[in-house]
Design a protein around this motif. Structure first.
Motif, PDB file in Angstrom:
ATOM      1  N   THR A   8     -61.705 -13.580  27.498  1.00 25.71           N
ATOM      2  CA  THR A   8     -62.451 -13.602  28.758  1.00 25.71           C
ATOM      3  C   THR A   8     -63.569 -12.555  28.735  1.00 25.71           C
ATOM      4  N   THR A   9     -64.742 -12.942  29.236  1.00 26.96           N
ATOM      5  CA  THR A   9     -65.879 -12.013  29.262  1.00 26.96           C
ATOM      6  C   THR A   9     -66.007 -11.332  30.622  1.00 26.96           C
ATOM      7  N   ALA A  10     -66.681 -10.201  30.605  1.00 25.95           N
ATOM      8  CA  ALA A  10     -66.921  -9.460  31.847  1.00 25.95           C
ATOM      9  C   ALA A  10     -67.741 -10.286  32.829  1.00 25.95           C
ATOM     10  N   GLU A  11     -68.683 -11.059  32.305  1.00 28.74           N
ATOM     11  CA  GLU A  11     -69.531 -11.879  33.181  1.00 28.74           C
ATOM     12  C   GLU A  11     -68.703 -12.907  33.949  1.00 28.74           C
ATOM     13  N   GLU A  12     -67.711 -13.503  33.280  1.00 37.22           N
ATOM     14  CA  GLU A  12     -66.830 -14.474  33.947  1.00 37.22           C
ATOM     15  C   GLU A  12     -66.066 -13.822  35.100  1.00 37.22           C
ATOM     16  N   VAL A  13     -65.467 -12.671  34.825  1.00 37.68           N
ATOM     17  CA  VAL A  13     -64.675 -11.995  35.857  1.00 37.68           C
ATOM     18  C   VAL A  13     -65.574 -11.534  37.002  1.00 37.68           C
ATOM     19  N   PRO A  33     -75.647   4.457  26.773  1.00 42.28           N
ATOM     20  CA  PRO A  33     -76.012   3.096  26.359  1.00 42.28           C
ATOM     21  C   PRO A  33     -75.153   2.623  25.189  1.00 42.28           C
ATOM     22  N   GLY A  34     -74.712   1.365  25.252  1.00 43.81           N
ATOM     23  CA  GLY A  34     -73.891   0.810  24.183  1.00 43.81           C
ATOM     24  C   GLY A  34     -72.409   1.024  24.364  1.00 43.81           C
ATOM     25  N   GLY A  35     -72.024   1.790  25.397  1.00 43.76           N
ATOM     26  CA  GLY A  35     -70.614   2.060  25.640  1.00 43.76           C
ATOM     27  C   GLY A  35     -70.050   1.184  26.746  1.00 43.76           C
ATOM     28  N   LEU A  36     -68.746   1.309  26.972  1.00 47.07           N
ATOM     29  CA  LEU A  36     -68.069   0.469  27.956  1.00 47.07           C
ATOM     30  C   LEU A  36     -68.551   0.735  29.382  1.00 47.07           C
ATOM     31  N   GLY A  37     -68.751   2.006  29.720  1.00 52.44           N
ATOM     32  CA  GLY A  37     -69.175   2.335  31.081  1.00 52.44           C
ATOM     33  C   GLY A  37     -70.539   1.762  31.421  1.00 52.44           C
ATOM     34  N   GLY A 262     -64.246  -6.510  26.231  1.00 49.93           N
ATOM     35  CA  GLY A 262     -63.579  -5.257  26.578  1.00 49.93           C
ATOM     36  C   GLY A 262     -63.777  -4.879  28.024  1.00 49.93           C
ATOM     37  N   VAL A 263     -65.008  -5.037  28.507  1.00 49.83           N
ATOM     38  CA  VAL A 263     -65.351  -4.632  29.870  1.00 49.83           C
ATOM     39  C   VAL A 263     -64.794  -5.605  30.912  1.00 49.83           C
ATOM     40  N   ALA A 264     -64.403  -6.807  30.484  1.00 50.31           N
ATOM     41  CA  ALA A 264     -63.811  -7.770  31.426  1.00 50.31           C
ATOM     42  C   ALA A 264     -62.661  -7.131  32.201  1.00 50.31           C
ATOM     43  N   THR A 265     -61.821  -6.355  31.506  1.00 51.67           N
ATOM     44  CA  THR A 265     -60.667  -5.748  32.172  1.00 51.67           C
ATOM     45  C   THR A 265     -61.100  -4.630  33.118  1.00 51.67           C
ATOM     46  N   HIS A 266     -62.189  -3.937  32.807  1.00 50.08           N
ATOM     47  CA  HIS A 266     -62.761  -2.968  33.759  1.00 50.08           C
ATOM     48  C   HIS A 266     -63.106  -3.677  35.073  1.00 50.08           C
ATOM     49  N   VAL A 267     -63.815  -4.792  34.966  1.00 50.57           N
ATOM     50  CA  VAL A 267     -64.273  -5.508  36.165  1.00 50.57           C
ATOM     51  C   VAL A 267     -63.070  -6.014  36.960  1.00 50.57           C
ATOM     52  N   PHE A 268     -62.089  -6.575  36.258  1.00 46.22           N
ATOM     53  CA  PHE A 268     -60.872  -7.061  36.914  1.00 46.22           C
ATOM     54  C   PHE A 268     -60.183  -5.915  37.667  1.00 46.22           C
ATOM     55  N   ALA A 269     -60.001  -4.786  36.981  1.00 45.21           N
ATOM     56  CA  ALA A 269     -59.290  -3.648  37.571  1.00 45.21           C
ATOM     57  C   ALA A 269     -60.028  -3.078  38.773  1.00 45.21           C
ATOM     58  N   ALA A 270     -61.345  -3.100  38.711  1.00 48.99           N
ATOM     59  CA  ALA A 270     -62.150  -2.481  39.776  1.00 48.99           C
ATOM     60  C   ALA A 270     -62.291  -3.363  41.012  1.00 48.99           C
ATOM     61  N   ILE A 285     -53.045  -2.692  33.062  1.00 47.59           N
ATOM     62  CA  ILE A 285     -53.673  -4.005  32.893  1.00 47.59           C
ATOM     63  C   ILE A 285     -54.239  -4.149  31.491  1.00 47.59           C
ATOM     64  N   GLN A 286     -54.019  -5.312  30.906  1.00 50.76           N
ATOM     65  CA  GLN A 286     -54.556  -5.628  29.584  1.00 50.76           C
ATOM     66  C   GLN A 286     -54.997  -7.088  29.601  1.00 50.76           C
ATOM     67  N   ASP A 287     -56.149  -7.379  29.010  1.00 55.56           N
ATOM     68  CA  ASP A 287     -56.683  -8.745  28.996  1.00 55.56           C
ATOM     69  C   ASP A 287     -56.724  -9.342  30.404  1.00 55.56           C
ATOM     70  N   CYS A 288     -57.136  -8.517  31.388  1.00 54.37           N
ATOM     71  CA  CYS A 288     -57.258  -8.948  32.794  1.00 54.37           C
ATOM     72  C   CYS A 288     -55.937  -9.466  33.350  1.00 54.37           C
ATOM     73  N   THR A 289     -54.830  -8.933  32.852  1.00 54.39           N
ATOM     74  CA  THR A 289     -53.501  -9.364  33.280  1.00 54.39           C
ATOM     75  C   THR A 289     -52.641  -8.124  33.525  1.00 54.39           C
ATOM     76  N   VAL A 290     -51.959  -8.100  34.664  1.00 53.31           N
ATOM     77  CA  VAL A 290     -51.031  -7.000  34.945  1.00 53.31           C
ATOM     78  C   VAL A 290     -49.824  -7.131  34.025  1.00 53.31           C
ATOM     79  N   LEU A 291     -49.560  -6.105  33.234  1.00 48.55           N
ATOM     80  CA  LEU A 291     -48.418  -6.161  32.317  1.00 48.55           C
ATOM     81  C   LEU A 291     -47.109  -5.899  33.067  1.00 48.55           C
ATOM     82  N   LYS A 292     -46.053  -6.499  32.578  1.00 51.27           N
ATOM     83  CA  LYS A 292     -44.721  -6.194  33.107  1.00 51.27           C
ATOM     84  C   LYS A 292     -44.400  -4.747  32.765  1.00 51.27           C
ATOM     85  N   ARG A 293     -43.579  -4.142  33.607  1.00 55.39           N
ATOM     86  CA  ARG A 293     -43.243  -2.728  33.392  1.00 55.39           C
ATOM     87  C   ARG A 293     -42.625  -2.504  32.010  1.00 55.39           C
TER      88      ARG A 293
END
Length: 323
Positions: A8-13, A33-37, A262-270, A285-293
């Protein structure tokens, strides 16, 4: 079942979350520039946030990212904030600057970090990865808390990593005996466990004030954080993953993501509406999915360790934050 996955891409999320992004004031740390933030800031800019605050120890690099945003979304205002997370004095100065803003802050993304660097102490005598990745963000977040909870519905996103699997917070030797016991990857793992525990604490302490805090693993992405010899770093990381039992039979399953993936999960989390102060607060959260404990190592999710870390970090910064 999550509609998102590894690819999944950041643009999709961001398109799915565009209503949540619109008219929000967002502060993100680590925006070279060039980093995740920087990528995160650029992706959300097209969906009309009211302000993006770009925090970096290097004003020039932050300004470069601001210029890139101006090209993409000329109507979206940006503001550069000088923030050196390795210096508690400078973190306090930056926090004072934020507290003087007219705007409250809806979303804080603690993204900045260093990885597997040689042993060094910060000016406050804290191991450099722990100082930058955890202590600085802990202090900054708590000092600007009044700006966050003022909105009634705010988020704090702490960018962690599956590197948390490398080990827990070393409560009795967090400075690695001043370098005598230092291993760059174990030190990195300590900070990534701390990032997750910090979100657990924030959710516990401030969920009743409308604060949602989550942590995330963005994936393995080739950015400027991988300083030094990348081949050597990966070789030493793979060795630790084998020693700890995550890789077997000569396997090396470090799977790479693009910057956007990579940034897709940033957008999801935010911004994703499935995360609230009552639902999924404190989750990882990983891959835009809340992980089980059970998919998070116990030392990175235990509320007792979270409280122990909170108290340790208060001692390190010389200030209590009671909520």
């Amino acid at each position: 079942m999550s509609p998102y996955n590894f690819q999944t891409t950041a643009e999709e999320v961001a398109r799915d979350c565009q209503n949540a992004i619109a008219n929000k004031t967002v502060l993100v740390t680590g925006v070279s520039p060039g980093g995740l933030g920087a990528e995160f800031a650029k992706v959300i800019a097209v969906h009309r946030p009211s302000l993006i605050i770009l925090a970096s120890r290097n004003r020039l690099k932050a300004q470069q990212t601001a210029d890139e945003i101006a090209d993409i979304a000329p109507t979206v205002p940006t503001r550069v904030l000088e923030l050196d997370l390795a210096s508690q004095t400078q973190v306090r100065n930056a926090a004072q600057e934020v507290l003087a803003y007219d705007e409250h802050i809806d979303v804080l993304v603690n993204n900045a970090g260093i990885m597997a660097s040689p042993f060094a102490l910060s000016e406050d005598k804290v191991e450099s990865q722990f100082a930058t990745n955890h202590v600085g963000h802990f202090l900054f977040t708590n000092l600007i808390m009044s700006k966050l909870v003022k909105s009634g519905h705010c988020r704090v996103v702490n960018v962690s990593s599956n590197g948390h699997q490398l080990g827990p917070v070393r409560f009795h030797d967090w400075n690695f005996d001043n370098g005598r016991n230092y291993d760059a990857w174990l030190a990195y793992g300590q900070t990534k466990s701390a990032n997750i525990l910090f979100s657990v604490s924030l959710a516990q302490k401030l969920g009743n004030k409308g604060l949602t805090s989550v942590s995330l693993h963005p994936g393995t992405i080739h950015t400027h954080i991988t300083q030094g010899n990348l081949d050597e770093l990966l070789k030493s990381l793979t060795k630790w993953f084998r020693v700890l039992g995550y890789f077997r039979d000569g396997q090396n399953d470090i799977s790479w993501k693009t910057l956007s993936q990579g940034v897709a999960t940033h957008v999801f989390a935010a911004f994703h509406p499935s995360l609230t102060a009552t639902e999924n607060n404190g989750s990882y959260i990983q891959d835009c999915t809340v992980l089980k404990r059970e998919d998070v190592r116990s030392w990175a999710r235990d509320p007792i360790e979270a409280e122990q870390l909170w108290k340790l970090t208060e001692e390190i910064v010389g200030e209590r934050f009671a909520y």
